[in-house]
Motif scaffolding. Structure first.
Motif, short mmCIF file in Angstrom:
data_model
loop_
_atom_site.label_atom_id
_atom_site.label_comp_id
_atom_site.label_asym_id
_atom_site.label_seq_id
_atom_site.Cartn_x
_atom_site.Cartn_y
_atom_site.Cartn_z
N TRP B 185 0.82 -1.20 0.00
CA TRP B 185 0.00 0.00 0.00
C TRP B 185 0.86 1.26 0.00
N PRO B 191 -6.87 1.63 5.98
CA PRO B 191 -8.14 2.35 5.80
C PRO B 191 -9.03 2.23 7.04
N GLY B 323 -10.76 0.02 -3.83
CA GLY B 323 -11.64 0.51 -2.78
C GLY B 323 -12.51 -0.58 -2.23
N PHE B 348 -13.68 3.24 1.52
CA PHE B 348 -12.55 4.06 1.09
C PHE B 348 -12.28 3.80 -0.37
N ASP B 350 -8.81 4.38 -2.96
CA ASP B 350 -7.43 4.84 -3.18
C ASP B 350 -7.24 5.05 -4.67
N ARG B 373 -6.27 9.03 -0.82
CA ARG B 373 -7.28 8.12 -0.26
C ARG B 373 -8.44 8.96 0.27
N GLU B 375 -11.96 8.70 2.45
CA GLU B 375 -12.58 7.75 3.38
C GLU B 375 -13.83 8.36 4.01
N ASN B 415 2.72 10.86 3.92
CA ASN B 415 1.25 11.02 3.91
C ASN B 415 0.83 12.24 4.69
#
Lengths: 405, 443
Positions: B185, B191, B323, B348, B350, B373, B375, B415
């Motif tokens: 990932w 997630p 997702g 979610f 991505d 991402r 969510e 991130n």
């Protein structure tokens, strides 16, 4: 090193921008900053010592984060699982967190104590049956009030409260106001400045002013709202027998200290002309005969609370509010139509804890400040009439004043 | 059972395994560990590179790379990992490690910067005999705070469409639960809908069947297991909300089933080599201790989760989208508190694009990815009995990422998260910003 590190221009620009964006630490949009201190109700009073701060934090955790489960003593019948679930952000509550009390129709005590009174535990662990109001029992619904500045209200001397009371309306303003006189429950010791009469003491917390102090209110809340016993109140609401404490005395003292040292809400726009005019009108039409602007604290071992003036807009007294607000239920020496003047500080922040709406008055029936005012009767009838007679612009100014409290 | 007896059995088992060794081949092990990444296109494992990195030790160890064939499903993920195997030994080992920095601020309050050793995971696979394979996954979370045997199951292969699996297995609900290895990932955090709604990693003891069928461009797969289930912590926990993750906290669930009734999990997945994969899964069981000592204490209360997962690759492998959406139904007693919701919904997606691929330093197939991402989780769907108003208890989050993959099996990630979370009553949200940097790699 043999490198073939060739990133196309466009790509490197994208990456550079991305990194720059992320590195803007401290920028509000990136790392959300705290809301303005005046816009939130929770937080300690200024000038606590480190040790006092530590106790405040312990109480904060117990109040907001300690969620009770079957394993830690919840219920088995209860209304909610933690203090914080009813007093979100220390603000006012919502119909979902509103509780019901029943069984007392006059000043002579609760006739339904053997049938689950005074409080309805309307929720239950799986496998248990919640209580129901016995047929014919008088009852009322109570929406959680805000918890801010209570430490200051606890320290107002009995002498000051008696001085505001005008039982026979000697000054002829239509407003009398009486304290709720009750005997002390056994685990409480009287405050130094208490002025008892025939072993009856002035109580001041709760919508009927039926709780003596914050320890009394907290012990009751654990027991009646969450089904949690303590050395102070060892009786289990379900079985009616005394059991081991499910919350320790030290946690209760921490929670009480937390409530005592929660800061006071402050006026957020006091210098605005409309607000100033609203405040003048508020006094002029007699709202402050009950919603007293300024009170003062007596001695406290906590320096931050000692001998301070503060502005809660309450007199801590019970008033006849008329038929409309008479639910037929009462506590202590209060009449069924009497309610304790609620503090108005923090009023404008109510929606932040009530899910975006207003639920005002004792049971949340008023969906706006104006309708709360209009529902005043009894001793407040005269000032309500004066309010109704104001021009629209004047009413707006009063609302502006109240909304910035 | 006495300790002595247990020891004897363990010895016997060992002896049996040892006896199998000469029969088993490294190729067998390789077969078994035929790794695939469901993200095969995006993680783009590069076997040559993986092999070349191992050349020094290749005399003793051989690397079995991830299989990048586009016909693997999410359900193959546990086996589709890079493994190391030694000589002709039928045992292959592998694993991954994850570490990151974390800085998080909610409404102006931060606990500062932390360094987190989120996971260290070891896999061991072994071909016990022809058509009999074992895989184990042992995970250390946050150092050694939590040690979980996430997978320890034996597979008997009767036919591609009919395999029997027994042991500790991962319930095939959604895609993430079975396909959760960090290095796959481009995000450090897992997630939220897969970890706080569906409770990844969810493994349980049980038995069941799985199989696959290939036809032209299509792969169809199914899994169906009976396992132990959740317990009543689902609605009796200090999170003050319905929570499947809380319902799997009791380590005794590997030995005793709280409700005494099996929970079933079934998944059906279909993949088109050019289009992508779609999975549909369901998990359902009774979570409460409704009977004790033969006395009925409460009615049987069920929890059911439905999940839909998908993933696809476009622009000749440069754009990857994956997702999952999950819906959960919980039978909460009416007389309990609405604080504990009876329905939950979340998901979610991505979206990851490669902005550069080529040679960086000595890494010939390095990639730079940008992605995001999105969510959303609603922990309590429904309305208050008192007002008919919406019960909030929900959150949304947007998380851009910048990931550098020197090889397909190693990733460095940066991130940023921006999140709004509301309480039950829908009061002004807690706003969170978080910045994280981390590494994750298979080894």
């Amino acid at each position: 090193m043999n490198t073939t590190f060739t990133i196309p221009h466009v790509t490197s620009n994208v990456i550079a921008m991305f990194c720059a964006a992320i590195l803007l630490i401290g920028c509000d949009a990136i790392l959300p900053s705290a809301p303005n201190d005046a816009d939130v109700l929770d937080g300690p009073v200024d000038a606590l010592s480190s040790a006092q701060h530590a106790q405040f934090l312990r109480g904060d955790v117990a109040f907001n984060d300690d969620v009770f489960t079957a394993a830690t003593g919840l219920g088995p019948i209860f209304v909610a699982t933690s203090c914080g679930s009813c007093h979100a952000g220390d603000g006012k509550g919502h119909p979902f967190t509103t509780l019901t009390r029943f069984g007392q129709g006059d000043e002579n005590g609760n006739a339904y104590l053997d049938r689950g009174g005074p409080q309805l535990q309307n929720r239950a662990l799986p496998g248990y049956t919640p209580e129901q109001i016995p047929g014919g029992a008088p009852f009322t619904k109570l929406t959680p009030p805000a918890n801010t500045g209570l430490g200051f209200m606890e320290l107002v001397s009995d002498a000051d409260i008696i001085a505001m009371s005008d039982e026979n309306d000697a000054d002829g303003d239509g407003v009398s106001g009486v304290p709720n006189w009750r005997p002390l429950v056994s685990y409480l010791s009287a405050h130094q400045n208490s002025i008892p009469t025939n072993e009856q003491y002035i109580h001041r917390f709760g919508k009927k002013a039926a709780a003596y102090n914050l320890l009394h209110q907290t012990v009751n809340a654990y027991n009646q709202d969450i089904g949690i016993t303590s050395i102070f109140e060892p009786k289990d609401v379900y079985s009616g027998v005394n059991i081991e404490p499910e919350v320790s005395a030290s946690v209760i003292h921490d929670v009480v200290f937390y409530l005592q040292t929660l800061k006071v809400p402050v006026e957020r726009n006091p210098n605005d002309e409309a607000v100033k005019n609203g405040k003048r009108l508020f006094i002029q039409i007699g709202c402050d005969n009950c919603h007293k602007q300024t009170l003062k604290t007596a001695y406290s071992p906590v320096a931050a609370l000692r001998n301070k003036e503060f502005h809660p807009y309450t007199d801590l007294l019970l008033h006849d509010m008329g038929k409309g607000l008479d639910d037929g239920y009462t506590e202590g020496s209060a009449k069924t139509y009497e309610w304790r003047t609620p503090a108005l500080w923090g009023l404008g922040l109510s929606q932040n804890s009530q899910g975006g709406e207003y639920f005002l008055l004792h049971d949340g029936r008023a969906k706006s400040i104006t309708s709360a005012i209009v529902m005043h009767g009894g001793e407040a009838a005269m000032s309500t009439q004066k309010f109704q007679a104001l021009t629209e612009a004047e009413k707006r100014d009063i609302l502006k004043f109240l909304e910035q409290l | 059972m006495s300790k002595c007896k247990i020891l004897t059995i363990v010895c016997l088992c060992n002896a049996i395994v040892f006896m199998q060794w000469p029969n088993a081949t490294a190729a067998g092990a390789a077969d078994f560990t035929q790794a695939n990444s469901t993200r095969s296109d995006s993680t783009r494992s590069d076997s040559t590179q993986a092999n070349s990195m191992q050349t020094d030790s290749a005399q003793i160890f051989k690397r079995i790379p991830v299989d990048t064939a586009p016909d693997k499903l999410n359900m193959d993920a546990v086996y589709n990992r890079p493994f190391l195997t030694a000589g002709v030994l039928p045992v292959a080992i592998g694993g991954y490690v994850e570490a990151n920095t974390n800085y998080r601020q909610t409404n102006g309050i931060s606990e500062g910067t932390s360094f987190q050793a989120r996971r260290f995971t070891l896999f061991v696979s072994s071909t016990i005999a022809s058509r009999i394979k074992l895989l184990t996954e042992l995970e250390f979370e946050d150092g050694t705070r939590e040690i979980n045997l996430e997978f320890a199951a034996v597979d008997f292969e009767f036919h591609p469409l009919l395999n029997l699996r027994g042991g500790i297995l991962m319930n095939p609900i959604g895609a993430f639960n079975q396909n959760h290895d960090g290095p796959k990932w481009d995000f450090i955090d897992r997630p939220l809908s897969a970890t706080t709604l569906l409770p990844a990693t969810l493994s349980n003891v049980g038995f069941g069947l799985h199989g696959k069928h290939y036809q032209h461009n299509w792969v169809l797969g199914y899994e169906a297991y009976l396992t132990n289930g959740f317990d009543d912590k689902i609605i009796s926990n200090t999170l003050n909300r319905t929570s499947l993750p809380e319902g799997k906290m009791n380590p005794a669930r590997f030995e005793e089933n709280a409700s005494g009734l099996p929970m079933y999990t079934a998944k059906f997945a279909v993949r088109h080599r050019q289009i992508g994969e779609l999975g549909l899964s369901v998990m359902s069981g009774v979570y409460n201790k409704w009977k004790s000592d033969g006395i009925v204490l409460d009615k049987k209360r069920s929890v059911t989760a439905l999940a839909l997962d998908f993933n696809t690759t476009m622009l000749s492998g440069d754009l990857y989208i994956t997702g999952e959406v999950a819906k959960i139904f919980i039978d909460v007693p009416d007389t309990y508190s609405q604080t504990f919701g009876s329905e939950q919904l979340g998901g979610f997606v991505d979206i990851i694009g490669t902005v550069f691929k080529g040679s960086i330093f000595d890494w010939e197939n390095a990639r730079l990815n940008l992605g995001v991402r999105l969510e959303y989780v609603d922990y309590n769907q429904g309305t208050f009995n008192e007002t008919n108003g919406n019960i909030a208890d929900d959150l949304w989050s947007i998380m851009p990422t910048f990931a550098f993959r020197p090889t397909a099996t190693t990733v460095l990630r940066l991130n940023y998260r921006y999140q709004h979370q509301r309480d039950l009553l829908g009061n002004p949200p807690a706003k969170t910003g978080a910045i994280q940097f981390g590494i994750s790699t298979y080894f």
